[in-house]
Design a protein around this motif. Structure first.
Motif, PDB file in Angstrom:
ATOM      1  N   GLY A  21       0.795  -1.220   0.000  1.00 56.46           N
ATOM      2  CA  GLY A  21       0.000   0.000   0.000  1.00 56.46           C
ATOM      3  C   GLY A  21       0.830   1.273   0.000  1.00 56.46           C
TER       4      GLY A  21
ATOM      5  N   TYR B 103       0.624   6.137   2.277  1.00 57.80           N
ATOM      6  CA  TYR B 103      -0.009   4.898   1.834  1.00 57.80           C
ATOM      7  C   TYR B 103      -1.361   5.227   1.199  1.00 57.80           C
TER       8      TYR B 103
ATOM      9  N   ASP C 154      -4.148   4.156  -2.510  1.00 54.23           N
ATOM     10  CA  ASP C 154      -4.484   3.291  -3.629  1.00 54.23           C
ATOM     11  C   ASP C 154      -3.324   3.240  -4.616  1.00 54.23           C
ATOM     12  N   GLU C 155      -3.324   2.212  -5.457  1.00 52.33           N
ATOM     13  CA  GLU C 155      -2.194   1.981  -6.358  1.00 52.33           C
ATOM     14  C   GLU C 155      -2.057   3.093  -7.405  1.00 52.33           C
TER      15      GLU C 155
END
Length: 321
Positions: A39, A70, A72-73
């Motif tokens: 994450g 940290y 979302d991708e």
């Protein structure tokens, strides 16, 4: 007879050891940056997120050696922020951190100032207790300080006045915060990274981890990445972020699929419709016919067929798809 030399940790040499420790710890976070499951989205060396530094009072990030964001991708959402100070003492690695020792070097006051700023810029994260102020060190933390943090909940602070002369009282004075603001800061303090590895152990872990990812001796690749991390602490690099594609580029890769373990592009199939060809293939393998070619047009089901033969092989067999 020559006596063995004793390391000199005074002045610049001691400071250099601390810088190397910081760089190696940041290197290990770069390994987490390569793992989508972690994450971890962004790393900032020597400062806060650029958007948090904007228009901030001078000195707001002086105590922050590293910020970890940290989310979302795609990098569109931030779920957690960790502001980190990294301390290494080669001369006294077993001396525990106390409020007094963290007061002398300005750690508590500095982290408190940065925490307040980040909490102000990200109120939703602060409400969810998703902003952490971490101390990473090869030294342990004194049990009295840990006990003070465990007892400093908002409920406890509301229920009773702070005991004069206690560790928490000293923490409150040094942080410059009071009441619930100090309780929130104390709750955000994270000392789980203390009593950590020595500088030499950290270096060994970094090389071992990287070797496992690139499938070869990691010395030169690690050196290039470390040099890049060092460059991020220079004055002209203020505000630059370290993202996954930066780490990949320093390691000589353009795509994360070049790293081990390589992600499998084949989807896991649930219930597979049995076909005779599956049992025929398994029978050939059991007869040690090791060179078998399965061919056909795209989409005809070659991968599905191969996925369905695994359970037909003897117990203990392994196959790579």
């Amino acid at each position: 007879m020559n006596r063995p030399s004793v390391p000199d940790y005074r002045g610049p040499r001691g400071a250099a050891a601390g810088y190397r420790y910081q760089e190696l710890w940041t290197f290990m976070q770069c390994m987490a940056l390569l793992d989508p499951a972690s994450g971890l989205q962004r790393i900032i060396v020597d400062g806060l997120l650029p958007e948090d530094e904007r228009d901030a009072p001078r000195g707001s990030s002086d105590a922050v050696d590293c910020t970890l964001a940290y989310g979302d991708e795609e990098g569109q959402r931030i779920d957690r922020i960790e502001i980190v100070q990294i301390k290494c003492s080669e001369a006294k690695p077993r001396a525990p951190h106390t409020v007094a020792s963290l007061k002398r070097d300005g750690t508590i006051a500095g982290l408190a100032k940065s925490f307040e700023l980040v909490a102000e810029r990200h109120p939703a994260l602060a409400t969810r207790d998703c902003i952490k102020a971490r101390l990473v060190s090869n030294r342990p933390v004194h049990p009295k300080l840990l006990a003070a943090l465990r007892s400093s909940t908002l409920a406890a602070v509301r229920a009773a006045p702070v005991e004069a002369g206690s560790e928490y009282s000293a923490l409150q004075v040094e942080s410059g915060l009071s009441g619930e603001a100090c309780a929130r800061f104390a709750s955000a303090l994270d000392f789980s990274g203390c009593s950590g590895q020595s500088r030499f152990e950290l270096r060994g872990s970094a090389l071992s981890h990287l070797s496992g990812m690139i499938g070869q001796e990691a010395g030169q690749s690690a050196l290039g990445l470390l040099h890049y991390i060092q460059s991020l602490s220079l004055p002209e690099s203020k505000g630059r972020e370290l993202r996954r594609h930066d780490v990949l580029a320093q390691l000589g890769f353009s795509d994360p699929t070049g790293l081990f373990p390589c992600p499998c592009p084949a989807r896991h199939l649930g219930q597979i419709v049995e076909r005779r060809v599956m049992s025929d293939l398994a029978a050939k393998l059991l007869r040690r016919e090791n060179k078998i070619c399965v061919h056909g047009e795209a989409g005809i089901g070659k991968t599905t067929i191969l996925s369905g033969i695994g359970h037909r092989l003897p117990l203990g067999s392994a196959y790579v798809l």
